[in-house]
Design a protein around this motif. Sequence first.
Motif, PDB file in Angstrom:
ATOM      1  N   GLN A  15      -8.118  26.199 -80.843  1.00 54.80           N
ATOM      2  CA  GLN A  15      -7.554  24.564 -79.961  1.00 54.80           C
ATOM      3  C   GLN A  15      -7.904  25.260 -78.601  1.00 54.80           C
ATOM      4  O   GLN A  15      -8.223  24.182 -77.666  1.00 54.80           O
ATOM      5  N   ASP A  16      -6.641  25.936 -78.275  1.00 51.52           N
ATOM      6  CA  ASP A  16      -6.795  27.139 -77.069  1.00 51.52           C
ATOM      7  C   ASP A  16      -8.097  26.528 -76.479  1.00 51.52           C
ATOM      8  O   ASP A  16      -8.686  26.518 -75.040  1.00 51.52           O
ATOM      9  N   ARG A  17      -8.810  27.908 -77.407  1.00 55.84           N
ATOM     10  CA  ARG A  17     -10.490  28.340 -76.351  1.00 55.84           C
ATOM     11  C   ARG A  17     -11.089  26.823 -75.846  1.00 55.84           C
ATOM     12  O   ARG A  17     -12.167  26.461 -75.082  1.00 55.84           O
ATOM     13  N   SER A  18     -11.096  25.498 -77.432  1.00 56.70           N
ATOM     14  CA  SER A  18     -11.709  24.391 -76.966  1.00 56.70           C
ATOM     15  C   SER A  18     -11.064  23.660 -75.437  1.00 56.70           C
ATOM     16  O   SER A  18     -12.180  23.522 -74.543  1.00 56.70           O
ATOM     17  N   ARG A  19     -10.215  23.820 -75.738  1.00 58.30           N
ATOM     18  CA  ARG A  19      -9.106  23.015 -74.234  1.00 58.30           C
ATOM     19  C   ARG A  19      -9.869  23.536 -73.179  1.00 58.30           C
ATOM     20  O   ARG A  19     -10.099  23.267 -71.948  1.00 58.30           O
ATOM     21  N   ALA A  20      -9.743  25.050 -73.109  1.00 59.64           N
ATOM     22  CA  ALA A  20     -10.126  25.536 -72.107  1.00 59.64           C
ATOM     23  C   ALA A  20     -11.840  25.553 -71.672  1.00 59.64           C
ATOM     24  O   ALA A  20     -11.856  25.830 -70.485  1.00 59.64           O
ATOM     25  N   THR A  21     -12.695  25.577 -71.913  1.00 58.85           N
ATOM     26  CA  THR A  21     -13.490  25.186 -71.900  1.00 58.85           C
ATOM     27  C   THR A  21     -13.455  23.809 -71.966  1.00 58.85           C
ATOM     28  O   THR A  21     -14.569  23.790 -70.348  1.00 58.85           O
ATOM     29  N   ARG A  22     -13.693  22.949 -72.127  1.00 55.93           N
ATOM     30  CA  ARG A  22     -13.021  21.028 -71.581  1.00 55.93           C
ATOM     31  C   ARG A  22     -12.898  21.757 -70.068  1.00 55.93           C
ATOM     32  O   ARG A  22     -13.673  21.434 -69.670  1.00 55.93           O
ATOM     33  N   LEU A  23     -11.825  22.441 -70.034  1.00 54.18           N
ATOM     34  CA  LEU A  23     -11.568  21.948 -68.759  1.00 54.18           C
ATOM     35  C   LEU A  23     -12.642  22.997 -67.578  1.00 54.18           C
ATOM     36  O   LEU A  23     -12.864  22.584 -66.796  1.00 54.18           O
ATOM     37  N   ARG A  24     -12.739  23.965 -68.382  1.00 56.74           N
ATOM     38  CA  ARG A  24     -13.794  25.150 -66.961  1.00 56.74           C
ATOM     39  C   ARG A  24     -14.878  23.720 -66.884  1.00 56.74           C
ATOM     40  O   ARG A  24     -16.055  23.624 -65.899  1.00 56.74           O
ATOM     41  N   LEU A  25     -15.129  22.971 -68.316  1.00 58.53           N
ATOM     42  CA  LEU A  25     -16.747  22.588 -68.349  1.00 58.53           C
ATOM     43  C   LEU A  25     -16.324  20.697 -66.508  1.00 58.53           C
ATOM     44  O   LEU A  25     -16.825  20.711 -65.781  1.00 58.53           O
ATOM     45  N   LEU A  26     -15.109  20.362 -66.821  1.00 59.56           N
ATOM     46  CA  LEU A  26     -14.547  19.728 -66.092  1.00 59.56           C
ATOM     47  C   LEU A  26     -14.490  20.019 -64.578  1.00 59.56           C
ATOM     48  O   LEU A  26     -14.969  19.640 -63.424  1.00 59.56           O
ATOM     49  N   GLU A  27     -13.726  21.418 -64.144  1.00 58.08           N
ATOM     50  CA  GLU A  27     -13.754  21.657 -63.378  1.00 58.08           C
ATOM     51  C   GLU A  27     -15.642  22.262 -62.399  1.00 58.08           C
ATOM     52  O   GLU A  27     -15.623  21.836 -61.105  1.00 58.08           O
ATOM     53  N   ALA A  28     -15.756  22.761 -63.436  1.00 54.88           N
ATOM     54  CA  ALA A  28     -17.450  23.128 -62.791  1.00 54.88           C
ATOM     55  C   ALA A  28     -18.421  21.555 -62.354  1.00 54.88           C
ATOM     56  O   ALA A  28     -19.062  21.742 -61.525  1.00 54.88           O
ATOM     57  N   ALA A  29     -18.126  20.347 -63.422  1.00 58.59           N
ATOM     58  CA  ALA A  29     -18.770  19.155 -62.729  1.00 58.59           C
ATOM     59  C   ALA A  29     -18.142  18.864 -61.768  1.00 58.59           C
ATOM     60  O   ALA A  29     -18.810  18.401 -60.552  1.00 58.59           O
ATOM     61  N   VAL A  30     -16.970  18.580 -61.113  1.00 55.92           N
ATOM     62  CA  VAL A  30     -16.383  18.081 -60.386  1.00 55.92           C
ATOM     63  C   VAL A  30     -17.360  18.786 -59.110  1.00 55.92           C
ATOM     64  O   VAL A  30     -17.140  18.617 -57.913  1.00 55.92           O
ATOM     65  N   ALA A  31     -17.124  20.133 -58.741  1.00 55.47           N
ATOM     66  CA  ALA A  31     -17.372  21.218 -58.063  1.00 55.47           C
ATOM     67  C   ALA A  31     -19.213  20.902 -57.600  1.00 55.47           C
ATOM     68  O   ALA A  31     -20.026  20.670 -56.567  1.00 55.47           O
ATOM     69  N   CYS A  32     -19.751  20.524 -58.906  1.00 56.61           N
ATOM     70  CA  CYS A  32     -21.021  20.231 -58.948  1.00 56.61           C
ATOM     71  C   CYS A  32     -21.590  19.223 -57.963  1.00 56.61           C
ATOM     72  O   CYS A  32     -22.160  18.946 -57.138  1.00 56.61           O
ATOM     73  N   LEU A  33     -20.659  18.534 -58.703  1.00 55.74           N
ATOM     74  CA  LEU A  33     -20.912  16.659 -57.829  1.00 55.74           C
ATOM     75  C   LEU A  33     -20.840  16.736 -56.613  1.00 55.74           C
ATOM     76  O   LEU A  33     -21.392  15.999 -55.802  1.00 55.74           O
ATOM     77  N   ALA A  34     -19.984  17.589 -56.047  1.00 56.28           N
ATOM     78  CA  ALA A  34     -19.382  17.501 -54.714  1.00 56.28           C
ATOM     79  C   ALA A  34     -20.179  18.518 -54.253  1.00 56.28           C
ATOM     80  O   ALA A  34     -20.617  18.132 -52.856  1.00 56.28           O
ATOM     81  N   GLU A  35     -20.719  18.852 -54.687  1.00 57.08           N
ATOM     82  CA  GLU A  35     -22.269  20.144 -53.601  1.00 57.08           C
ATOM     83  C   GLU A  35     -23.396  19.367 -53.646  1.00 57.08           C
ATOM     84  O   GLU A  35     -24.180  19.424 -52.598  1.00 57.08           O
ATOM     85  N   HIS A  36     -23.607  18.877 -54.736  1.00 57.72           N
ATOM     86  CA  HIS A  36     -25.467  18.541 -55.058  1.00 57.72           C
ATOM     87  C   HIS A  36     -25.454  17.226 -55.263  1.00 57.72           C
ATOM     88  O   HIS A  36     -26.828  16.666 -55.667  1.00 57.72           O
ATOM     89  N   GLY A  37     -24.607  16.612 -55.101  1.00 58.20           N
ATOM     90  CA  GLY A  37     -24.300  14.897 -55.454  1.00 58.20           C
ATOM     91  C   GLY A  37     -24.219  14.400 -57.058  1.00 58.20           C
ATOM     92  O   GLY A  37     -24.791  15.651 -57.648  1.00 58.20           O
ATOM     93  N   TRP A  38     -24.945  13.396 -57.036  1.00 58.18           N
ATOM     94  CA  TRP A  38     -25.359  12.747 -58.639  1.00 58.18           C
ATOM     95  C   TRP A  38     -26.660  13.742 -58.824  1.00 58.18           C
ATOM     96  O   TRP A  38     -26.564  13.965 -60.171  1.00 58.18           O
ATOM     97  N   ALA A  39     -27.517  13.336 -58.691  1.00 56.21           N
ATOM     98  CA  ALA A  39     -28.999  13.784 -58.551  1.00 56.21           C
ATOM     99  C   ALA A  39     -29.161  15.217 -58.968  1.00 56.21           C
ATOM    100  O   ALA A  39     -29.980  15.196 -59.701  1.00 56.21           O
TER     101      ALA A  39
END
Lengths: 204, 204
Positions: A15-39
């Motif tokens: 569960q911990d690993r799954s939670r950590a993966t989820r958080l890594r994805l969320l943080e990467a998604a925000v950084a990606c949106l900020a840098e590259h936009g939705w497209a």
Amino acid sequence: MGGVSTAERDRVPKQDRSRATRLRLLEAAVACLAEHGWAGSTVSVVAERAGVSRGAAQHHFPTREDLFTAAVEYVAERRSTALRDLFPDGPGDRKAVVTALVGLYTGPLFRAALQLWVAAANEEQLRGRVTELEARVGRESHRIAVELLGADESRPGVRESVQGLLDMARGLGLATLLTDDTARRERVVAQWAALLDEALDRGR
Amino acid sequence: MGGVSTAERDRVPKQDRSRATRLRLLEAAVACLAEHGWAGSTVSVVAERAGVSRGAAQHHFPTREDLFTAAVEYVAERRSTALRDLFPDGPGDRKAVVTALVGLYTGPLFRAALQLWVAAANEEQLRGRVTELEARVGRESHRIAVELLGADESRPGVRESVQGLLDMARGLGLATLLTDDTARRERVVAQWAALLDEALDRGR
């Protein structure tokens, strides 16, 4: 309660690993949106950035919309908590509170949210989700602002004064998107914090 | 001056036609940006919408960046003129002026400008152009605001009050992107127009 079974011991780290993966994805998604936009923001790009397989990413977030709305919401919640933690004793010095509130709109989270918001204006499948998300995040920002400013919304004009402040903060965030607008922003914030201070205390 | 030669007679209507084509392209470009965002806005799409050949469109605007920055600038200038025309006798009733200024940020022009602005955050070849355009349009909006509000910027805090008002207007424009926010906006505008009114007259 007796001993912990092997199955339980194995389950918890998983569960911990799954939670950590989820958080890594969320943080990467925000950084990606900020840098590259939705497209430029797809599940694959985010999975790679987070060091997670595309399959694992899709297990957590079945659609692109799921991933990016969850990401903006998660970071918004974390920022709200951080803002409350700055003023642990409740209402603080008003200028410091206004500065901290404006700070919510001038970092990478706002850049990411803005990209999602603007994309939602032109994409049917995003619009409903983002409208609902923005309403929720907006209500929470308003609640924090009222609390930290010690604003009494039963008094005439106070609610609208606080709303206008958050609108100004959003506009300042937009102004800082392309150029570093810090010096101008600080002067505007100082002046509007003073106007707001008077408006909130009027008739008290 | 004698008679008009055949060549001259032919030249003038041709210039008119060229000018009319240019204007159709500019208006189609703004509508396209507002509706489809930067990703969906190409020279071909705009040419088709304007009923102009792609070759003719490229004759007027060699690059996509040329077309869309020119379009946003053209519409911004037209809106500035329209705003000044609303108050032909100079400074007007402050609440009416604030309402009109906020109106600059809540229509299709702002939607189009916002799409360009946000795209420029992620696209190198747009960023410089849009930064420069926004600075120019921003200075002009500030000039009009000072003029129509009858604001004396030599007095402390006045310049920052007007800037904050325009930041708030931009934030209100963003708030209205996904949902019709008119009722809330009117209450915020009424309250902040009153606060601004006091701030501008202070010490007079």
